[in-house]
Design a protein around this motif. Structure first.
Motif, PDB file in Angstrom:
ATOM      1  N   SER A 312       0.815  -1.230   0.000  1.00 50.16           N
ATOM      2  CA  SER A 312       0.000   0.000   0.000  1.00 50.16           C
ATOM      3  C   SER A 312       0.844   1.274   0.000  1.00 50.16           C
ATOM      4  N   LYS A 313       2.135   1.123   0.418  1.00 50.24           N
ATOM      5  CA  LYS A 313       3.064   2.251   0.462  1.00 50.24           C
ATOM      6  C   LYS A 313       2.638   3.340   1.447  1.00 50.24           C
ATOM      7  N   VAL A 314       1.935   2.942   2.509  1.00 52.66           N
ATOM      8  CA  VAL A 314       1.598   3.899   3.566  1.00 52.66           C
ATOM      9  C   VAL A 314       2.754   3.970   4.559  1.00 52.66           C
ATOM     10  N   LYS A 315       2.669   4.911   5.460  1.00 53.66           N
ATOM     11  CA  LYS A 315       3.688   5.080   6.485  1.00 53.66           C
ATOM     12  C   LYS A 315       3.815   3.801   7.320  1.00 53.66           C
ATOM     13  N   ARG A 316       5.031   3.418   7.612  1.00 50.20           N
ATOM     14  CA  ARG A 316       5.259   2.187   8.385  1.00 50.20           C
ATOM     15  C   ARG A 316       4.985   2.436   9.872  1.00 50.20           C
ATOM     16  N   ILE A 317       4.186   1.560  10.467  1.00 49.86           N
ATOM     17  CA  ILE A 317       3.933   1.608  11.908  1.00 49.86           C
ATOM     18  C   ILE A 317       4.238   0.245  12.511  1.00 49.86           C
ATOM     19  N   THR A 318       4.322   0.193  13.828  1.00 42.17           N
ATOM     20  CA  THR A 318       4.505  -1.077  14.517  1.00 42.17           C
ATOM     21  C   THR A 318       3.127  -1.675  14.810  1.00 42.17           C
ATOM     22  N   PRO A 319       3.049  -2.932  15.227  1.00 44.33           N
ATOM     23  CA  PRO A 319       1.756  -3.499  15.616  1.00 44.33           C
ATOM     24  C   PRO A 319       1.042  -2.662  16.669  1.00 44.33           C
ATOM     25  N   HIS A 320       1.808  -2.076  17.603  1.00 45.72           N
ATOM     26  CA  HIS A 320       1.188  -1.251  18.640  1.00 45.72           C
ATOM     27  C   HIS A 320       0.602   0.031  18.061  1.00 45.72           C
ATOM     28  N   GLY A 321       1.008   0.354  16.834  1.00 45.18           N
ATOM     29  CA  GLY A 321       0.494   1.553  16.186  1.00 45.18           C
ATOM     30  C   GLY A 321      -1.007   1.511  15.945  1.00 45.18           C
ATOM     31  N   PHE A 322      -1.591   0.311  15.862  1.00 47.35           N
ATOM     32  CA  PHE A 322      -3.047   0.210  15.719  1.00 47.35           C
ATOM     33  C   PHE A 322      -3.741   0.791  16.951  1.00 47.35           C
ATOM     34  N   ARG A 323      -3.164   0.546  18.117  1.00 38.22           N
ATOM     35  CA  ARG A 323      -3.732   1.079  19.357  1.00 38.22           C
ATOM     36  C   ARG A 323      -3.628   2.599  19.374  1.00 38.22           C
ATOM     37  N   HIS A 324      -2.462   3.120  18.992  1.00 39.51           N
ATOM     38  CA  HIS A 324      -2.305   4.571  18.897  1.00 39.51           C
ATOM     39  C   HIS A 324      -3.289   5.151  17.887  1.00 39.51           C
ATOM     40  N   SER A 325      -3.462   4.449  16.777  1.00 42.21           N
ATOM     41  CA  SER A 325      -4.360   4.935  15.727  1.00 42.21           C
ATOM     42  C   SER A 325      -5.797   5.011  16.213  1.00 42.21           C
ATOM     43  N   HIS A 326      -6.231   4.000  16.961  1.00 42.35           N
ATOM     44  CA  HIS A 326      -7.613   3.982  17.468  1.00 42.35           C
ATOM     45  C   HIS A 326      -7.836   5.136  18.442  1.00 42.35           C
ATOM     46  N   ALA A 327      -6.885   5.323  19.366  1.00 45.13           N
ATOM     47  CA  ALA A 327      -7.014   6.423  20.324  1.00 45.13           C
ATOM     48  C   ALA A 327      -7.049   7.767  19.607  1.00 45.13           C
ATOM     49  N   SER A 328      -6.180   7.917  18.638  1.00 47.26           N
ATOM     50  CA  SER A 328      -6.113   9.168  17.886  1.00 47.26           C
ATOM     51  C   SER A 328      -7.410   9.428  17.131  1.00 47.26           C
ATOM     52  N   LEU A 329      -7.959   8.366  16.549  1.00 44.51           N
ATOM     53  CA  LEU A 329      -9.224   8.496  15.818  1.00 44.51           C
ATOM     54  C   LEU A 329     -10.347   8.963  16.739  1.00 44.51           C
ATOM     55  N   LEU A 330     -10.439   8.355  17.918  1.00 41.93           N
ATOM     56  CA  LEU A 330     -11.509   8.716  18.855  1.00 41.93           C
ATOM     57  C   LEU A 330     -11.388  10.171  19.303  1.00 41.93           C
ATOM     58  N   ILE A 331     -10.164  10.588  19.580  1.00 43.10           N
ATOM     59  CA  ILE A 331      -9.957  11.979  20.013  1.00 43.10           C
ATOM     60  C   ILE A 331     -10.266  12.941  18.870  1.00 43.10           C
ATOM     61  N   HIS A 332      -9.865  12.562  17.669  1.00 47.49           N
ATOM     62  CA  HIS A 332     -10.140  13.381  16.489  1.00 47.49           C
ATOM     63  C   HIS A 332     -11.640  13.537  16.257  1.00 47.49           C
ATOM     64  N   LEU A 333     -12.392  12.494  16.614  1.00 49.47           N
ATOM     65  CA  LEU A 333     -13.850  12.541  16.444  1.00 49.47           C
ATOM     66  C   LEU A 333     -14.555  13.247  17.599  1.00 49.47           C
ATOM     67  N   GLY A 334     -13.775  13.689  18.586  1.00 53.65           N
ATOM     68  CA  GLY A 334     -14.347  14.476  19.677  1.00 53.65           C
ATOM     69  C   GLY A 334     -14.764  13.681  20.895  1.00 53.65           C
ATOM     70  N   CYS A 335     -14.331  12.425  21.021  1.00 53.75           N
ATOM     71  CA  CYS A 335     -14.701  11.608  22.183  1.00 53.75           C
ATOM     72  C   CYS A 335     -14.033  12.142  23.446  1.00 53.75           C
ATOM     73  N   ASP A 336     -14.723  12.011  24.550  1.00 54.25           N
ATOM     74  CA  ASP A 336     -14.219  12.460  25.832  1.00 54.25           C
ATOM     75  C   ASP A 336     -13.044  11.585  26.265  1.00 54.25           C
ATOM     76  N   SER A 337     -12.046  12.197  26.898  1.00 56.95           N
ATOM     77  CA  SER A 337     -10.845  11.453  27.292  1.00 56.95           C
ATOM     78  C   SER A 337     -11.157  10.338  28.283  1.00 56.95           C
ATOM     79  N   ARG A 338     -12.190  10.522  29.102  1.00 53.20           N
ATOM     80  CA  ARG A 338     -12.564   9.462  30.054  1.00 53.20           C
ATOM     81  C   ARG A 338     -13.110   8.245  29.325  1.00 53.20           C
TER      82      ARG A 338
END
Length: 378
Positions: A312-338
């Motif tokens: 796909s030629k996307v940016k290389r991430i580690t397996p743990h990057g999926f967890r970072h990605s999910h958290a980032s997505l939720l915050i980007h969508l405006g979810c509360d930190s709690r």
């Protein structure tokens, strides 16, 4: 205990010292050992020396000035093994063997001075490892020396000078966040290239649940309630353990034991996957969700991830990057930190310090609100 006189006169000293004592004692680990003294001129001197030695044993365990750093290190490891998780111990021992023991193995404990430690600091710098990693090694090294002080009278002044590097928390957080996550656009580009149905499900599952890799691998069908659209996170997989191929252990922390709700799309993927798995001979809910009778090996997962990143030629991430990605997505969508913290099994403090800065546009939100307010007043 009796005092002896050296029978071989050739071993006598020039000033006539020929008497010595020999006695047995029990060390701090319950091992029975023998002590043979140096030579004394008078038998009374040897007897007095023996009394002093035995009195010192009663007060505290014998201090061996010739003990090696490696012996002290191994003693400390045995104690550490009893008080930390097996997975933590595996990683700790592996790192310390490589970066600490390999350097200090040739030294006797009491020959280690600050010049030796400064050379070790320089060695750590040459490894090009992160400052956080180096600090963790320094912390463990200081623990070992503290154990040596308590049991072998290692110089406490030297220990007081062993200090970690000062690292800016902001710099530490930004380093990780700059590369180890995908935006939704990047994930869409990646997932379109995945032509394996099992890994298509796994990658989507991780991106939209934020599970740790070990939590995902450990999942069995009894941990999923498709009717309620819920995951029950109560186990963690590890292959970082001595004397075993793998083990299912407790989650990382108390917060990690949690219920994760499934979004509709992930629910549909899991339901479809479950229908396929049910057709397996002797299917059981004790089977792994991903892999059935055989777990998905972390090395296999990384290989598949890298394969589709290359395609796909996307940016290389580690397996743990999926967890970072999910958290980032939720915050980007405006979810509360709690809510994010509860879903990921982390604390609110960790979520806010790790992820919020990843979206600069949110930092400008206050100014936008003020500007809009002023425009309405005109």
């Amino acid at each position: 205990m009796p005092v002896y006189r050296e029978k071989n006169k050739k071993k006598w000293t020039k000033d006539g010292r020929s008497y010595y004592f020999r006695c047995y004692y029990t060390d701090m680990y319950g091992n029975r050992k023998q002590k043979e003294s140096k030579l004394y001129k008078l038998s009374s001197e040897a007897k007095e020396a023996e009394r002093e030695f035995l009195n010192s044993i009663e007060k505290k365990d014998i201090t061996d000035n010739n003990i090696s750093f490696e012996d002290v290190y191994n003693e400390w490891l045995l104690i550490k093994k009893r008080v930390i998780k097996c997975t933590t111990f595996y990683r700790l021992k592996k790192c310390l063997n490589k970066q600490v023991l390999s350097f200090f193995k040739k030294y006797k404990l009491h020959t280690i001075k600050m010049d030796t430690i400064n050379k070790w600091y320089s060695y750590l710098e040459s490894t090009n490892t992160s400052e956080e990693y180096q600090n963790s090694l320094i912390g463990s090294f200081k623990e070992i020396l503290t154990y040596a002080k308590d049991n072998y009278e290692f110089d406490p002044k030297i220990i007081s000078k062993v200090q970690k590097k000062r690292i800016s928390r902001e710099i530490k957080t930004i380093r990780e966040a700059e590369w180890n996550f995908w935006t939704n656009e990047e994930f869409d580009t990646f997932i379109k290239c995945v032509d394996n149905s099992l890994y298509y499900t796994i990658f989507n599952f991780l991106y939209y649940t934020g599970l740790r890799i070990g939590e995902m691998i450990a999942l069995t069908w009894k941990d999923i309630n498709l009717e309620k659209k819920e995951l029950y996170i109560r186990n963690n997989f590890t292959d970082k353990i001595e004397d075993k191929v793998y083990d299912i252990v407790d989650p990382k922390s108390k917060n990690s034991i949690r219920i994760v709700d499934l979004d509709d799309y992930t629910y549909e993927l899991l339901t479809e996957h479950y229908i396929k798995e049910k057709n397996i001979y002797n299917f059981s809910k004790e089977m792994f969700v991903f892999g059935n009778v055989k777990y998905i090996a972390p090395t296999t997962f990384r290989r598949k991830l890298n394969k589709y990143i290359d395609i796909s030629k996307v940016k290389r991430i580690t397996p743990h990057g999926f967890r970072h990605s999910h958290a980032s997505l939720l915050i980007h969508l405006g979810c509360d930190s709690r809510e994010v913290a509860k879903r990921l099994g982390d604390t609110v403090q960790v979520i806010e310090s790790t992820y919020y800065h990843m979206f600069p546009e949110k930092e400008k939100h206050t100014i936008t609100v003020l500007n809009n307010f002023k425009k309405r007043g005109k």
